[in-house]
Design an enzyme around this catalytic site. Structure first.
Site, PDB file in Angstrom:
ATOM      1  N   GLY A   1       8.209 176.828  71.316  1.00 47.84           N
ATOM      2  CA  GLY A   1       7.965 176.782  72.753  1.00 47.84           C
ATOM      3  C   GLY A   1       8.537 175.506  73.327  1.00 47.84           C
ATOM      4  O   GLY A   1       9.578 175.506  73.979  1.00 47.84           O
TER       5      GLY A   1
ATOM      6  N   TYR B   1      21.690 173.681  79.594  1.00 48.53           N
ATOM      7  CA  TYR B   1      21.892 172.780  80.741  1.00 48.53           C
ATOM      8  C   TYR B   1      21.406 173.441  82.030  1.00 48.53           C
ATOM      9  O   TYR B   1      20.826 172.785  82.899  1.00 48.53           O
ATOM     10  CB  TYR B   1      23.369 172.375  80.838  1.00 48.53           C
ATOM     11  CG  TYR B   1      23.849 171.777  79.538  1.00 48.53           C
ATOM     12  CD1 TYR B   1      23.460 170.487  79.189  1.00 48.53           C
ATOM     13  CD2 TYR B   1      24.622 172.508  78.635  1.00 48.53           C
ATOM     14  CE1 TYR B   1      23.846 169.927  77.978  1.00 48.53           C
ATOM     15  CE2 TYR B   1      25.008 171.965  77.425  1.00 48.53           C
ATOM     16  CZ  TYR B   1      24.624 170.681  77.093  1.00 48.53           C
ATOM     17  OH  TYR B   1      24.996 170.145  75.901  1.00 48.53           O
TER      18      TYR B   1
ATOM     19  N   GLU C   1      10.409 174.378  88.635  1.00 43.20           N
ATOM     20  CA  GLU C   1       9.298 175.093  88.004  1.00 43.20           C
ATOM     21  C   GLU C   1       8.098 174.161  87.849  1.00 43.20           C
ATOM     22  O   GLU C   1       6.951 174.547  88.069  1.00 43.20           O
ATOM     23  CB  GLU C   1       9.739 175.634  86.638  1.00 43.20           C
ATOM     24  CG  GLU C   1       8.634 176.439  85.975  1.00 43.20           C
ATOM     25  CD  GLU C   1       9.043 177.073  84.651  1.00 43.20           C
ATOM     26  OE1 GLU C   1      10.177 176.856  84.198  1.00 43.20           O
ATOM     27  OE2 GLU C   1       8.199 177.789  84.080  1.00 43.20           O
TER      28      GLU C   1
ATOM     29  N   LEU D   1     -21.450 170.787  89.296  1.00 43.32           N
ATOM     30  CA  LEU D   1     -22.224 170.729  90.544  1.00 43.32           C
ATOM     31  C   LEU D   1     -22.803 172.098  90.922  1.00 43.32           C
ATOM     32  O   LEU D   1     -23.742 172.177  91.708  1.00 43.32           O
ATOM     33  CB  LEU D   1     -21.351 170.176  91.680  1.00 43.32           C
ATOM     34  CG  LEU D   1     -21.112 168.659  91.607  1.00 43.32           C
ATOM     35  CD1 LEU D   1     -19.997 168.235  92.555  1.00 43.32           C
ATOM     36  CD2 LEU D   1     -22.386 167.873  91.927  1.00 43.32           C
TER      37      LEU D   1
ATOM     38  N   GLY E   1     -24.220 173.956  88.699  1.00 48.97           N
ATOM     39  CA  GLY E   1     -25.276 174.257  87.729  1.00 48.97           C
ATOM     40  C   GLY E   1     -24.950 175.557  86.986  1.00 48.97           C
ATOM     41  O   GLY E   1     -23.775 175.866  86.752  1.00 48.97           O
TER      42      GLY E   1
HETATM   43  C1  LIG Z   1      -0.144 182.019  80.519  1.00 49.86           C
HETATM   44  C2  LIG Z   1       1.182 181.586  79.996  1.00 49.86           C
HETATM   45  C3  LIG Z   1       2.335 181.998  80.643  1.00 49.86           C
HETATM   46  C4  LIG Z   1       3.580 181.629  80.143  1.00 49.86           C
HETATM   47  N1  LIG Z   1       4.725 182.115  80.745  1.00 49.86           N
HETATM   48  C5  LIG Z   1       5.924 181.908  80.146  1.00 49.86           C
HETATM   49  C6  LIG Z   1       7.111 182.540  80.640  1.00 49.86           C
HETATM   50  O1  LIG Z   1       7.087 183.259  81.646  1.00 49.86           O
HETATM   51  N2  LIG Z   1       8.262 182.343  79.977  1.00 49.86           N
HETATM   52  C7  LIG Z   1       8.329 181.559  78.859  1.00 49.86           C
HETATM   53  O2  LIG Z   1       9.412 181.428  78.311  1.00 49.86           O
HETATM   54  N3  LIG Z   1       7.251 180.942  78.377  1.00 49.86           N
HETATM   55  C8  LIG Z   1       6.040 181.104  78.984  1.00 49.86           C
HETATM   56  N4  LIG Z   1       4.922 180.499  78.484  1.00 49.86           N
HETATM   57  C9  LIG Z   1       5.030 179.663  77.301  1.00 49.86           C
HETATM   58  C10 LIG Z   1       4.817 178.180  77.565  1.00 49.86           C
HETATM   59  O3  LIG Z   1       5.848 177.642  78.323  1.00 49.86           O
HETATM   60  C11 LIG Z   1       4.640 177.527  76.192  1.00 49.86           C
HETATM   61  O4  LIG Z   1       3.376 177.947  75.681  1.00 49.86           O
HETATM   62  C12 LIG Z   1       4.693 176.002  76.256  1.00 49.86           C
HETATM   63  O5  LIG Z   1       5.999 175.587  76.582  1.00 49.86           O
HETATM   64  C13 LIG Z   1       4.264 175.352  74.941  1.00 49.86           C
HETATM   65  O6  LIG Z   1       4.924 175.902  73.862  1.00 49.86           O
HETATM   66  P1  LIG Z   1       4.092 176.386  72.561  1.00 49.86           P
HETATM   67  O7  LIG Z   1       3.012 177.272  73.067  1.00 49.86           O
HETATM   68  O8  LIG Z   1       5.034 176.954  71.585  1.00 49.86           O
HETATM   69  O9  LIG Z   1       3.427 175.082  72.001  1.00 49.86           O
HETATM   70  P2  LIG Z   1       4.089 174.045  70.953  1.00 49.86           P
HETATM   71  O10 LIG Z   1       5.459 173.692  71.396  1.00 49.86           O
HETATM   72  O11 LIG Z   1       3.898 174.594  69.588  1.00 49.86           O
HETATM   73  O12 LIG Z   1       3.148 172.784  71.147  1.00 49.86           O
HETATM   74  C14 LIG Z   1       1.874 172.657  70.512  1.00 49.86           C
HETATM   75  C15 LIG Z   1       1.316 171.262  70.808  1.00 49.86           C
HETATM   76  O13 LIG Z   1       2.231 170.267  70.273  1.00 49.86           O
HETATM   77  C16 LIG Z   1       2.596 169.366  71.282  1.00 49.86           C
HETATM   78  N5  LIG Z   1       3.987 168.944  71.129  1.00 49.86           N
HETATM   79  C17 LIG Z   1       5.072 169.702  70.863  1.00 49.86           C
HETATM   80  N6  LIG Z   1       6.182 168.921  70.830  1.00 49.86           N
HETATM   81  C18 LIG Z   1       5.778 167.662  71.102  1.00 49.86           C
HETATM   82  C19 LIG Z   1       6.445 166.403  71.232  1.00 49.86           C
HETATM   83  N7  LIG Z   1       7.769 166.280  71.098  1.00 49.86           N
HETATM   84  N8  LIG Z   1       5.703 165.306  71.527  1.00 49.86           N
HETATM   85  C20 LIG Z   1       4.363 165.386  71.699  1.00 49.86           C
HETATM   86  N9  LIG Z   1       3.683 166.553  71.583  1.00 49.86           N
HETATM   87  C21 LIG Z   1       4.376 167.677  71.296  1.00 49.86           C
HETATM   88  C22 LIG Z   1       2.457 170.153  72.594  1.00 49.86           C
HETATM   89  O14 LIG Z   1       2.350 169.300  73.727  1.00 49.86           O
HETATM   90  C23 LIG Z   1       1.206 170.967  72.308  1.00 49.86           C
HETATM   91  O15 LIG Z   1       0.088 170.194  72.579  1.00 49.86           O
HETATM   92  C24 LIG Z   1       3.665 180.807  78.991  1.00 49.86           C
HETATM   93  C25 LIG Z   1       2.500 180.385  78.371  1.00 49.86           C
HETATM   94  C26 LIG Z   1       1.274 180.769  78.844  1.00 49.86           C
HETATM   95  C27 LIG Z   1       0.043 180.327  78.112  1.00 49.86           C
END
Ligand SMILES: Cc1cc2nc3c(=O)[nH]c(=O)nc-3n(C[C@H](O)[C@H](O)[C@H](O)COP(=O)(O)OP(=O)(O)OC[C@H]3O[C@@H](n4cnc5c(N)ncnc54)[C@H](O)[C@@H]3O)c2cc1C
Length: 382
Positions: A134, A236, A245, A340, A342
């Site tokens: 992600g 890019y 976004e 607030l 409750g």
């Molecule tokens: C309701 C919902 C809607 C969404 N809609 C879309 C969408 O339309 N299209 C789409 O493509 N995606 C979508 N997403 C995905 C969303 O963008 C990702 O969940 C998000 O970018 C985090 O990626 P991940 O879940 O793989 O977490 P991970 O990347 O696995 O991260 C897990 C944890 O590790 C931390 N972490 C990761 N890398 C680092 C770093 N370099 N330094 C410090 N901490 C780090 C993160 O901050 C997080 O706390 C959606 C997610 C949700 C929940």
């Protein structure tokens, strides 16, 4: 403090969108929350009334008004009516996917897709995230291998907003996996293409009416004419659009904070304990005062970011600041507001309880707040 962003035409638009939200969203919201997505005809109604593709030129079906303030108003009004998750998919369609097609689409592609996106017949999504990646966008594994006049696409996406209803998906794919982020391209994958399947409609903690689903691509033949922009430029393009976004999330966060405070203030004036309104206890007054102050600060900063976006000067770092700070604020505010209320604050029939659940994801999607701080930190040279 007075907001200075809006002009008379924006006020008129706000009135008309508020009416649309009250008539077309509020009465159906409970059902959509159960279904996990809004009804398809909401999109058609929004299209008929000019709420989709406002920034698309008139000859392509839009209103020809390139003014982000209309998007801001739409995000604020769904938050105000406590139906945010019914508007999230449209926000993504209007403010994220349409700008990709407007910016990177060619003369053949724009008339092919934009009129349907403005009428609501084509619902769109953007698919970056995969089960294994992600935050680390450069690690996506979905591949698009060129074979003559088409690409053969294989991979899986998850957490995709509008995933179930979408007819057009801007998919982030690797056209050249050996090149890492330089091998990323954006490919439009359309409903009905053989091998393009939907996975599960995901059951979320909050944002219940927002359609969030898995997408599966198995040997999907996508015509080369569906490539958005140039091959290898996808990363890019994404980096350039992500500031908007992130500001969208901040705009939603501030609107949610203001709504939560308003609901809670009313509650604190009405609910009594020990013979007086709970708002009159010093602790309640201080909490309300603190929230009011922080929300005003966040509002001024966010409006300034909106202004910078309108001027074309909003940097990714400033957008990242807005995203992490306002969403952290939102989480704190809704938590205090639940307190607030409750026990009633823990009951889903109360909007503040749903606001609490909806808020949690704000620091996770559109780039986690940790990633936002990385972006800001890197810009400081550390
Ligand atoms: C309701 C919902 C809607 C969404 N809609 C879309 C969408 O339309 N299209 C789409 O493509 N995606 C979508 N997403 C995905 C969303 O963008 C990702 O969940 C998000 O970018 C985090 O990626 P991940 O879940 O793989 O977490 P991970 O990347 O696995 O991260 C897990 C944890 O590790 C931390 N972490 C990761 N890398 C680092 C770093 N370099 N330094 C410090 N901490 C780090 C993160 O901050 C997080 O706390 C959606 C997610 C949700 C929940």
């Amino acid at each position: 403090m007075q907001r200075t962003l809006f002009l008379e035409e924006h006020r008129l638009f706000r009135d008309s969108y508020r009416h649309f939200v009250e008539k077309e969203m509020v009465p159906h919201y409970a059902q959509w929350e159960k279904d996990g997505h809004v009804a398809r005809d909401l999109w058609l109604k929004a299209g008929q009334q000019g709420f989709l593709g406002i920034n698309v030129p008139e000859e392509l079906g839009g209103s020809g008004i390139d003014d982000y303030r209309y998007s801001v108003i739409m995000m604020e009004e769904v938050a105000r009516a406590c139906v945010g998750s019914a508007g999230g998919g449209m926000g993504l369609h209007n403010d994220i996917v349409i700008p990709y097609i407007l910016t990177y689409g060619n003369a053949e592609q724009k008339p092919r897709w934009l009129p349907g996106m403005c009428s609501g017949e084509i619902i769109s999504a953007i698919a970056m995230t995969e089960p294994d990646t992600g935050s680390d966008l450069a690690a996506v594994r979905t591949t698009a291998v060129r074979e003559g006049d088409h690409y053969l696409v294989n991979g899986q996406k998850t957490f995709i907003t509008n995933g179930l209803l979408s007819d057009l998906v801007v998919a982030v794919v690797k056209t050249n996996p050996a090149l890492g982020h330089k091998g990323i391209s954006l490919l439009i994958i359309e409903r009905g293409m053989e091998g393009f399947k939907r996975g599960r409609l995901l059951e979320k903690v909050g944002l219940k009416a927002q359609d969030t689903a898995e997408l599966i691509f198995e040997d999907v033949q996508v015509p080369v004419s569906n490539l958005l922009g140039e091959e290898g430029q996808g990363f890019y393009y994404l980096m350039r659009q992500l500031a908007r976004e992130r500001l969208n999330v901040a705009v939603g966060a501030m609107a949610a904070c203001e709504t939560a405070l308003e609901i809670t203030l009313n509650y604190c004036k009405q609910r009594t304990a020990f013979g007086k309104p709970i708002g009159s206890f010093q602790n309640s007054r201080f909490k309300l005062a603190e929230m009011k102050t922080e929300i005003e600060i966040g509002r001024v900063f966010t409006d300034r970011c909106i202004d910078e976006l309108l001027q074309g000067t909003l940097t990714p770092e400033t957008a990242a600041m807005a995203k992490w700070w306002t969403t952290d604020l939102q989480k704190r505010v809704v938590d205090e507001c639940v307190q607030l209320h409750g026990g009633y604050g823990y009951m889903l029939e109360y909007p503040i309880a749903r606001a609490y659940l909806d808020a949690r994801v704000q620091s996770i999607y559109a780039g986690t707040n940790e990633i936002m701080k990385e972006i800001i930190g890197r810009s400081l040279g550390v």
